[in-house]
Design a protein around this motif. Structure first.
Motif, PDB file in Angstrom:
ATOM      1  N   UNK A  64       0.625  -1.113   0.105  1.00  0.00           N
ATOM      2  CA  UNK A  64      -0.088  -0.290  -0.091  1.00  0.00           C
ATOM      3  C   UNK A  64       0.884   1.295  -0.201  1.00  0.00           C
ATOM      4  N   UNK A  65       2.081   1.208   0.332  1.00  0.00           N
ATOM      5  CA  UNK A  65       2.929   2.379   0.112  1.00  0.00           C
ATOM      6  C   UNK A  65       3.660   2.415  -0.887  1.00  0.00           C
ATOM      7  N   UNK A  66       3.621   1.496  -1.776  1.00  0.00           N
ATOM      8  CA  UNK A  66       4.479   1.688  -3.206  1.00  0.00           C
ATOM      9  C   UNK A  66       4.043   3.085  -3.846  1.00  0.00           C
ATOM     10  N   UNK A  67       5.329   3.554  -4.363  1.00  0.00           N
ATOM     11  CA  UNK A  67       6.537   2.995  -4.848  1.00  0.00           C
ATOM     12  C   UNK A  67       7.374   3.637  -3.697  1.00  0.00           C
ATOM     13  N   UNK A  68       7.065   4.020  -2.421  1.00  0.00           N
ATOM     14  CA  UNK A  68       7.831   4.345  -1.306  1.00  0.00           C
ATOM     15  C   UNK A  68       9.101   3.284  -0.949  1.00  0.00           C
ATOM     16  N   UNK A  69      10.108   3.593  -0.493  1.00  0.00           N
ATOM     17  CA  UNK A  69      11.054   2.824   0.217  1.00  0.00           C
ATOM     18  C   UNK A  69      10.616   2.218   1.419  1.00  0.00           C
ATOM     19  N   UNK A  70      10.350   1.194   1.703  1.00  0.00           N
ATOM     20  CA  UNK A  70       9.732   0.829   3.052  1.00  0.00           C
ATOM     21  C   UNK A  70      10.744   0.159   3.972  1.00  0.00           C
ATOM     22  N   UNK A  71      10.800   0.280   5.308  1.00  0.00           N
ATOM     23  CA  UNK A  71      11.744  -0.238   6.227  1.00  0.00           C
ATOM     24  C   UNK A  71      11.043  -0.720   7.322  1.00  0.00           C
ATOM     25  N   UNK A  72      11.348  -1.972   7.427  1.00  0.00           N
ATOM     26  CA  UNK A  72      10.877  -2.630   8.867  1.00  0.00           C
ATOM     27  C   UNK A  72      11.788  -3.008   9.759  1.00  0.00           C
ATOM     28  N   UNK A  73      11.008  -2.264  10.858  1.00  0.00           N
ATOM     29  CA  UNK A  73      11.762  -2.128  12.204  1.00  0.00           C
ATOM     30  C   UNK A  73      11.240  -2.944  12.986  1.00  0.00           C
TER      31      UNK A  73
END
Length: 353
Positions: free
Chosen positions: A81-90
């Protein structure tokens, strides 16, 4: 970390980092993503949160511990759902010796009713697989981390007792890229205070006695969490601590070694030290189930006294309704008429005042 984030929302926003909505927005969006009916009338869906995220030109933080319990399919929907953003998982990881009692207490503070022995026994027998799925970093990382490149997966270890109080925040801020000194690390006293053994046992019994009242998470938090837990139970000394019990120490240590090995083999950015996931200070403490009935009774009585004081404070804060001019005139006029009346001798068969 969440308290610091929300307390410094404006400063972060000015620095180009935003948290969409309020804490409740993230909680409602998480529940929507997972298909949970925790909120009677939610105003935030996951789609709304994603749209607000897309509208911000800088970095965005989405934070809610409930996201860790999302299924693989739900996590995939969230990331896409956040595409095309760069998603980081913490993901944050804490040693199991502290995780077990903490998770059980959080379940009670979320309206749970099972005893600590029932909980830990179910985990030990393999009858509560949800614990591993929802509360351990290795499971959460595989569900969420596998959806992004290895360089965008981050595991932050929670330091053990005795570490500087800001260690965890500094690790998190370093991953996010929050400049040093930007955020005020002062949080409201008692914001995340743990309850003592007697206090959490009182709450567990209250939950059981509530029956089907406050079935939704939000109303329960608004009433029970606010007026019982925050206002009274957290304010007690909470000096009787509780834990797993020494008879299960070997079992927990074996689990910790397996968890460390699995995380060491998983390709991700480790912030901290995996050795911090190895319990280091195992002390023999009682479980809440081992409390004497008088300890629970005394805590319950003190809780009632605390509730009375809380109610008195609330009553003092409620403004008294102001009397209008017309009401004041009527009151005075009525008083004059009453004072002007006198008892007279009535006709036979009547009584007149």
């Amino acid at each position: 970390m969440q308290n610091v984030l929300w307390n410094n929302k404006e400063a972060l926003h000015e620095a180009g980092i935003t948290l969409p909505g309020k804490f409740s927005a993230h909680d409602e969006a998480m529940a929507d993503l997972r298909g949970l009916t925790w909120h009677a009338t939610p105003s935030w869906s996951w789609e709304r949160l994603a749209e607000r995220t897309a509208a911000w030109p800088g970095d965005v933080i989405i934070t809610n511990e409930g996201l860790g319990a999302a299924t693989t399919e739900q996590a995939a929907r969230a990331v896409s759902s956040f595409a095309p953003a760069e998603v980081h998982i913490i993901v944050a990881a804490r040693d199991l010796w502290r995780t077990f009692p903490s998770m059980w207490q959080q379940s009670i503070r979320a309206r749970g009713v099972w005893s600590f022995e029932d909980f830990i026994g179910a985990v030990e027998r393999g009858a509560f697989e949800d614990f591993w799925e929802h509360h351990t970093a290795n499971r959460m990382l595989r569900r969420w981390g596998d959806l992004v490149p290895a360089g965008q997966r981050h595991l932050i270890t929670v330091p053990g007792p005795g570490a500087p109080h800001d260690t965890l925040w500094q690790r998190f801020a370093g991953v996010i890229g929050i400049p040093g000194g930007l955020c005020d690390l002062t949080v409201q006293p008692g914001a995340n205070t743990s309850l003592g053994a007697a206090e959490v046992e009182v709450l567990r019994r209250v939950n059981r006695a509530l029956g089907d009242r406050y079935p939704h998470r939000a109303p329960y938090q608004r009433v029970v969490q606010r007026h019982l837990v925050d206002a009274v139970l957290k304010q007690r000394t909470n000096d009787v601590r509780f834990g797993i019990g020494p008879e299960r120490a070997g079992w927990v240590l074996d689990l910790a070694e397996k968890q460390i090995k699995e995380l060491d083999e998983y390709p991700c950015d480790v912030v901290g030290d995996l050795a911090e996931l190895r319990p280091a200070d195992i002390q023999p403490v009682a479980t809440p189930d081992q409390l004497h009935r008088d300890q629970v009774l005394d805590a319950a009585i003190e809780t009632i006294i605390g509730m009375i004081g809380h109610a008195e404070q609330l009553n003092m804060l409620v403004p008294q309704p102001r009397e209008s001019s017309l009401e004041r005139f009527r009151r005075r006029a009525t008083g004059k008429v009453k004072r002007g009346l006198r008892k007279v001798k009535p006709p036979q068969g009547m009584q007149l005042w």
